[in-house]
Design a protein around this motif. Structure first.
Motif, mmCIF file in Angstrom:
data_model
loop_
_atom_site.group_PDB
_atom_site.id
_atom_site.type_symbol
_atom_site.label_atom_id
_atom_site.label_comp_id
_atom_site.label_asym_id
_atom_site.label_seq_id
_atom_site.Cartn_x
_atom_site.Cartn_y
_atom_site.Cartn_z
ATOM 1 N N TYR A 37 14.479 10.049 6.458
ATOM 2 C CA TYR A 37 14.557 11.572 6.440
ATOM 3 C C TYR A 37 14.866 11.820 4.881
ATOM 4 O O TYR A 37 15.625 11.276 4.501
ATOM 5 C CB TYR A 37 15.077 12.235 7.674
ATOM 6 C CG TYR A 37 14.325 12.357 9.022
ATOM 7 C CD1 TYR A 37 14.655 11.402 9.761
ATOM 8 C CD2 TYR A 37 13.789 13.436 9.036
ATOM 9 C CE1 TYR A 37 13.991 11.204 10.489
ATOM 10 C CE2 TYR A 37 13.221 12.930 10.423
ATOM 11 C CZ TYR A 37 13.263 11.968 11.803
ATOM 12 O OH TYR A 37 12.819 12.262 12.713
ATOM 13 N N GLU A 46 12.638 16.368 6.366
ATOM 14 C CA GLU A 46 11.468 15.974 7.260
ATOM 15 C C GLU A 46 11.454 14.381 7.307
ATOM 16 O O GLU A 46 12.631 13.931 6.561
ATOM 17 C CB GLU A 46 10.586 16.432 6.152
ATOM 18 C CG GLU A 46 10.497 16.298 4.578
ATOM 19 C CD GLU A 46 8.939 16.578 4.059
ATOM 20 O OE1 GLU A 46 8.681 16.965 3.681
ATOM 21 O OE2 GLU A 46 9.388 15.656 2.387
ATOM 22 N N PHE A 47 10.381 13.950 8.576
ATOM 23 C CA PHE A 47 10.678 12.296 8.301
ATOM 24 C C PHE A 47 9.818 12.108 6.879
ATOM 25 O O PHE A 47 8.545 12.448 6.839
ATOM 26 C CB PHE A 47 9.433 12.302 9.669
ATOM 27 C CG PHE A 47 9.177 10.855 9.502
ATOM 28 C CD1 PHE A 47 7.854 10.411 9.304
ATOM 29 C CD2 PHE A 47 9.909 10.369 9.962
ATOM 30 C CE1 PHE A 47 7.728 9.353 9.815
ATOM 31 C CE2 PHE A 47 9.818 8.750 10.521
ATOM 32 C CZ PHE A 47 8.581 8.302 10.196
ATOM 33 N N HIS A 59 4.793 5.767 8.127
ATOM 34 C CA HIS A 59 5.515 6.641 6.824
ATOM 35 C C HIS A 59 4.442 7.907 6.558
ATOM 36 O O HIS A 59 3.440 7.888 7.553
ATOM 37 C CB HIS A 59 4.496 6.049 5.607
ATOM 38 C CG HIS A 59 5.629 4.490 5.382
ATOM 39 N ND1 HIS A 59 5.214 3.163 6.194
ATOM 40 C CD2 HIS A 59 6.317 4.598 4.598
ATOM 41 C CE1 HIS A 59 5.493 1.967 5.602
ATOM 42 N NE2 HIS A 59 6.854 2.449 4.552
ATOM 43 N N ALA A 60 5.393 8.616 6.360
ATOM 44 C CA ALA A 60 4.490 10.758 5.956
ATOM 45 C C ALA A 60 3.573 10.493 5.040
ATOM 46 O O ALA A 60 3.347 9.050 4.272
ATOM 47 C CB ALA A 60 5.692 10.989 5.675
ATOM 48 N N GLU A 61 2.532 11.014 4.732
ATOM 49 C CA GLU A 61 1.828 11.207 3.964
ATOM 50 C C GLU A 61 2.006 11.068 3.389
ATOM 51 O O GLU A 61 1.092 10.757 2.075
ATOM 52 C CB GLU A 61 0.253 11.835 4.571
ATOM 53 C CG GLU A 61 -0.021 11.268 5.691
ATOM 54 C CD GLU A 61 -1.430 10.106 6.005
ATOM 55 O OE1 GLU A 61 -1.614 9.474 6.628
ATOM 56 O OE2 GLU A 61 -1.923 10.379 4.878
ATOM 57 N N SER A 62 3.290 11.731 2.799
ATOM 58 C CA SER A 62 3.272 12.637 1.534
ATOM 59 C C SER A 62 3.554 11.149 0.286
ATOM 60 O O SER A 62 4.095 11.064 -0.648
ATOM 61 C CB SER A 62 4.746 13.013 1.269
ATOM 62 O OG SER A 62 5.248 13.219 2.159
ATOM 63 N N LYS A 64 2.914 7.587 1.866
ATOM 64 C CA LYS A 64 2.568 6.718 2.463
ATOM 65 C C LYS A 64 1.407 6.170 0.798
ATOM 66 O O LYS A 64 0.820 7.054 0.013
ATOM 67 C CB LYS A 64 0.769 7.047 2.811
ATOM 68 C CG LYS A 64 0.402 5.819 3.601
ATOM 69 C CD LYS A 64 -0.548 5.754 4.235
ATOM 70 C CE LYS A 64 0.802 6.905 5.944
ATOM 71 N NZ LYS A 64 -0.238 6.850 7.346
#
Length: 113
Positions: A37, A46-47, A59-62, A64
């Motif tokens: 995080y 945030e994750f 993975h988070a979109e931000s 990836k």
């Protein structure tokens, strides 16, 4: 007492790369989900990424395509490879072991523009 210790943070220019690591005492990672995080100043934690015991990742979109989580259970370690870093990636990065409700103290990553 199980502890998580992050390392590898630092200052890097935008577009650069950085690796952060999370080490645990004992064999607590084996078979368990481990996650990264991050928390930027004035924002909620945030994750970033998670890895299951079977190696499957999320993975988070931000992040990836830029960040990659991996693990080495023999070394009781989880890693986060960060590439194409952006100033908005600046944050304290925390390791999390949900099955033990454990958090590390975090490691600072600062990306300069």
């Amino acid at each position: 007492q199980v502890q998580l210790v992050e390392s590898g943070g630092g200052l890097v220019q935008a577009g650069g790369s950085l690796n952060v690591s999370c080490a645990a005492s004992g064999g607590v990672f084996s078979g368990n989900v481990v996650a990264w995080y991050r928390q930027a100043p004035g924002k909620q934690r945030e994750f970033v990424a998670g890895i299951y015991g079977n190696g499957r990742t999320n993975h988070a979109e931000s992040v990836k395509g830029r960040f990659t989580i991996s693990r080495d259970d023999a070394k009781n370690s989880v890693y986060l490879r960060m590439t194409v870093l952006k100033p908005e990636d600046t944050a304290v990065y925390y390791c999390n072991l949900p099955s033990y409700s454990l958090w590390g103290r975090g490691t600072q990553v600062t990306v300069s523009s």
